[in-house]
Motif scaffolding. Structure first.
Motif: not given
Length: 187
Positions: A1-10, A46-50, A94-101
């Motif tokens: 749902m959002v970028s996952q770049k360098d989440r585990w960076t030191l 399932a609906y989430a805000i991010n 399925t874990g797939k995004i149905k829609w995103q705003v």
């Protein structure tokens, strides 16, 4: 749902605004974080805000402040960096995004799905919006005058349904402060 770049960076030992400072996505507040999600069993969604906040992660050698939050480092928003959010519907089979705003600022607070096929969420810019639960189109919106960074709720009195939400702002994402609790219903 959002970028996952360098989440585990030191963390880096450079200053937070140094271009060489370690960067991370979706940021220390990021992703779904603590905001409650909602579900629609009729639509299997399932609906989430991010939140998506480009931040640096640096070491801070300050002494431990007794009884207060201390992380041993600092998470700092990158000036001019990405600071956005979104409302996302995910098919939970399925874990797939149905829609995103997409939203123009990070989302924090929560989301509400009703049996009538409407999803409600507030934004830090003061907008409280109703979305079509099946496709994400905006059905209605209200300007609350302060950040709507609280989870909406619904209740019924004498057979009439209400939706209520707080508009108080939020310090973590620097939303305009306020002190309103606002209830809506259909006439």
């Amino acid at each position: 749902m959002v970028s996952q770049k360098d989440r585990w960076t030191l963390p880096s030992s450079t200053a937070a605004l140094d271009p060489k400072a370690a960067r991370m996505f979706p940021g220390a507040n990021g992703g779904v974080e603590w905001s409650p999600i909602a579900t629609s069993p009729d639509l299997n969604l399932a609906y989430a805000i991010n939140l998506e906040q480009e931040m640096t992660y640096t070491v801070d050698s300050s002494p431990y402040p007794l009884g207060k939050l201390w992380l041993g480092g600092a998470f700092t928003n990158v000036p001019g960096g990405i600071q956005t959010g979104n409302v996302t519907a995910v098919d939970y089979n399925t874990g797939k995004i149905k829609w995103q705003v997409k939203t123009p600022q990070p989302m924090i607070g929560g989301i509400l799905a009703t049996a009538g096929g409407v999803v409600f969420a507030g934004e830090a810019n003061g907008w409280f919006k109703a979305y079509d639960a099946s496709n994400g189109s905006i059905l209605w919106k209200f300007q609350a005058g302060a950040g709507v960074n609280a989870p909406p709720s619904s209740y019924t009195v004498d057979g009439k349904q209400y939706v209520v939400v707080g508009a108080g702002g939020n310090v973590q994402i620097d939303a305009k402060r306020g002190n309103n609790i606002i209830a809506f219903t259909l006439n």
